[in-house]
Motif scaffolding. Structure first.
Motif, short mmCIF file in Angstrom:
data_model
loop_
_atom_site.label_atom_id
_atom_site.label_comp_id
_atom_site.label_asym_id
_atom_site.label_seq_id
_atom_site.Cartn_x
_atom_site.Cartn_y
_atom_site.Cartn_z
N LEU A 324 -47.46 12.06 2.10
CA LEU A 324 -46.11 11.59 2.42
C LEU A 324 -45.89 11.57 3.93
CD1 LEU A 324 -43.35 10.66 1.35
CD2 LEU A 324 -42.64 13.06 1.33
N MET A 325 -46.47 12.52 4.64
CA MET A 325 -46.34 12.55 6.10
C MET A 325 -46.83 11.24 6.72
SD MET A 325 -47.50 16.45 6.96
CE MET A 325 -48.20 16.00 8.53
N SER A 326 -47.93 10.72 6.21
CA SER A 326 -48.49 9.47 6.74
C SER A 326 -47.50 8.32 6.53
CB SER A 326 -49.82 9.14 6.04
OG SER A 326 -50.76 10.16 6.29
N GLU A 327 -46.88 8.30 5.35
CA GLU A 327 -45.88 7.26 5.06
C GLU A 327 -44.67 7.39 5.97
OE1 GLU A 327 -43.02 5.90 1.32
OE2 GLU A 327 -44.90 6.97 0.89
N ILE A 328 -44.22 8.63 6.16
CA ILE A 328 -43.06 8.87 7.02
C ILE A 328 -43.37 8.49 8.47
CG2 ILE A 328 -41.52 10.64 7.96
CD1 ILE A 328 -41.84 12.14 5.29
N GLN A 329 -44.58 8.82 8.93
CA GLN A 329 -44.94 8.50 10.32
C GLN A 329 -44.91 6.99 10.56
OE1 GLN A 329 -45.51 10.83 12.96
NE2 GLN A 329 -45.05 8.85 13.92
N ARG A 330 -45.38 6.22 9.58
CA ARG A 330 -45.32 4.75 9.70
C ARG A 330 -43.87 4.29 9.80
NH1 ARG A 330 -49.59 5.17 5.91
NH2 ARG A 330 -48.19 4.75 4.16
N PHE A 331 -43.00 4.96 9.05
CA PHE A 331 -41.57 4.65 9.08
C PHE A 331 -40.98 4.99 10.45
CE2 PHE A 331 -37.16 6.03 8.50
CZ PHE A 331 -36.62 4.94 7.86
N LEU A 332 -41.35 6.15 10.99
CA LEU A 332 -40.82 6.58 12.28
C LEU A 332 -41.31 5.69 13.42
CD1 LEU A 332 -41.20 10.48 12.03
CD2 LEU A 332 -39.15 9.11 11.65
N ASP A 333 -42.49 5.12 13.26
CA ASP A 333 -43.06 4.26 14.31
C ASP A 333 -42.25 2.98 14.53
OD1 ASP A 333 -45.08 6.05 14.80
OD2 ASP A 333 -46.56 5.03 13.53
N ILE A 334 -41.50 2.56 13.50
CA ILE A 334 -40.78 1.28 13.63
C ILE A 334 -39.26 1.43 13.56
CG2 ILE A 334 -42.70 -0.13 12.76
CD1 ILE A 334 -41.37 -0.15 10.02
N HIS A 335 -38.77 2.67 13.42
CA HIS A 335 -37.32 2.88 13.34
C HIS A 335 -36.87 3.96 14.33
CE1 HIS A 335 -38.08 1.11 9.28
NE2 HIS A 335 -36.95 0.50 9.55
N ILE A 336 -35.68 3.77 14.85
CA ILE A 336 -35.04 4.81 15.67
C ILE A 336 -34.12 5.60 14.75
CG2 ILE A 336 -33.50 5.25 17.61
CD1 ILE A 336 -34.46 2.60 18.81
#
Length: 482
Positions: A324-336
């Protein structure tokens, strides 16, 4: 950190699209544009610039601020026009009023009919009553001598609408009455099942009233220790909401709350797998219901990711947590995202890496928290991050660094409060002694820490502390290892 003023808070709340719209909107305005200069300075200051308001050459900055605030609100009205059915109705009502006073009765009637359909569909009874008022005035103007029958028909519909509005108001009043009660008084709570409005779902005369009915039944079953029937009522509530998808599309908040309650029930029943499925279902809401509110969509993802990560952490399911961390990190990379949630994710990432014995990765996450300026956000997590930092350095064998890290942690804590908690003092003393100890002395140090750590703390305080950073498991692992 300086306290934000009202204007800074307003500008900070704007999305990129809203700021762009405001700048385009301001180009259409005539006269002095000092307010736009002020907007740019305040925006820059919020992004870390040291621009001084004295750079703005104006006679009275408070007047400019006031004018800027009015223009921002005016631009937001234009930006949000028609984005919700309520705003569409408000706009139609304004057009109806203008057309009526211009005696343009045919287009006025067209807009009344259009607004009626929307108000009926979305059960906006207060606006529907206002529309009936305009319809009566219009009928009187169009058919001065023969409007009585048609006006009586409108009045009959008014009466039906008032009855539904009254029914909805009764359910709302009952909901707040129940919420004000002492839930520990089981007999009083059980008595509510005899209330006339709770005898059957047919007592609810509208969709809004029906959702409150099911919510009340669910809540009463939960507080009277009947979780099985509570879950049935909650399932009925969710099914009712899903049967009217356009209502969820317009405002998903009540639906999200119902699903969150369902997830809570599953966690209470130790059905972790089912709870995760509900979290995933919540994350599909923006796509399933074509949500237009980007900020709300962002909140849905942030909150569900945070809860799911905490769930895996509590279950000690580190494999699922890492995935899940990997999925969240991808999310954080494109959102503020808001800094309090960003800090929470950084901490959880570091903690999970620590539990997986990935100490260098854990240190990278903790350094993000320590080195970035999070101000006063989540001081609890910022504090635990410092203690995790000490644990990581011990695991990495950086014993000589511990002494300096302990002093930095102590300074951090004393800057924020005058007195340390007892467990904090014990931990700081432990790590300080550890920094000058030889390896064969470690076991004795850990034994002393184990017996002293939570002296003077209640069981609840101890549980709260361990929820963020499980010192006990770490200490016990060291003692077992010898």
């Amino acid at each position: 950190m300086a306290k934000k003023g009202a204007m800074e808070s307003m500008i900070g709340s704007l999305t990129k699209a809203e700021k762009r719209y405001f700048r385009l909107f301001s180009e259409l305005q005539q006269g002095d544009k000092k307010y736009l200069e002020l907007f740019n300075i305040l925006e820059a200051r919020m992004n870390g610039s040291d621009k001084d308001l004295r750079q703005l050459n104006c006679a009275d900055i408070s007047v400019t601020k006031n004018y800027l605030g009015k223009l921002i609100l005016k631009s937001l009205k234009g930006y949000n026009e028609g984005k919700t059915k309520r705003s569409e109705l408000l706009h139609l009502l304004l057009e109806i009023e203008i057309l009526f006073h211009k005696e343009l009765y045919d287009p006025c009637l067209d807009r009344i009919k259009k607004a009626e359909k929307i108000a009926l569909k979305y059960e906006n009874y207060t606006m529907l009553l206002e529309l009936f008022g305009w319809k009566k005035r219009l009928l009187s103007a169009l058919h001065a001598t023969s409007a009585h029958a048609k006006i009586k028909e409108v009045m009959s519909r008014e009466q039906q609408t008032l009855e539904k509005l009254n029914n909805l108001d009764q359910y709302n009043r009952l909901l707040y009455e129940v919420m004000d009660q002492d839930f520990s008084d089981r007999k009083s709570m059980l008595d509510y099942f005899d209330h006339p409005l709770l005898q059957d779902n047919s007592c609810a005369k509208s969709f809004g009233a029906l959702t409150i009915y099911y919510h009340l039944i669910y809540m009463l079953h939960i507080v009277t220790s009947n979780p099985v029937n509570g879950q049935k009522a909650l399932d009925a509530l969710i099914e009712t909401m899903e049967s009217v998808p356009f209502r969820i599309e317009e405002d998903p908040s009540a639906y999200v709350t119902a699903l969150n309650n369902s997830m809570g029930m599953m966690l209470y029943n130790k059905e972790a797998g089912a709870a995760v499925e509900v979290l995933k279902k919540i994350r599909t809401i923006p796509e399933r219901y074509h949500l237009k509110q980007k900020q709300y969509t962002l909140k849905i993802f942030i909150k569900t990711y945070n809860v799911e990560l905490e769930l895996y952490r509590d279950l000690k399911d580190w494999d699922k947590a890492r995935a899940l961390m990997s999925e969240i990190q991808r999310f954080l990379d494109i959102h503020i995202i808001p800094t309090n949630y960003l800090l929470s994710f950084y901490y959880q990432f570091a903690y999970i890496h620590f539990q997986c014995k990935e100490y260098s990765l854990s240190l990278t996450g903790i350094n993000r928290i320590i080195n970035d300026n999070f101000g006063t956000d989540r001081m609890d997590l910022q504090t635990y991050a410092r203690f995790l930092f000490l644990m990581i350095h011990f695991e990495l064998g950086n014993i000589t660094l511990l002494k300096y890290a302990v002093e930095n942690t102590r300074r951090f804590l004393r800057k924020r409060r005058s007195k340390l908690f007892a467990f904090e003092s014990v931990l700081l003393k432990f790590f300080s002694q550890l920094s000058t100890s030889l390896p064969y002395e470690y076991k004795e140090r850990f034994e002393k820490l184990s017996s002293a750590l939570f002296q003077g703390h209640s069981e609840k305080q101890r549980s709260n502390i361990l929820d963020y950073l499980d010192f006990e498991s770490w200490i016990n692992a060291k003692l077992l290892k010898g």
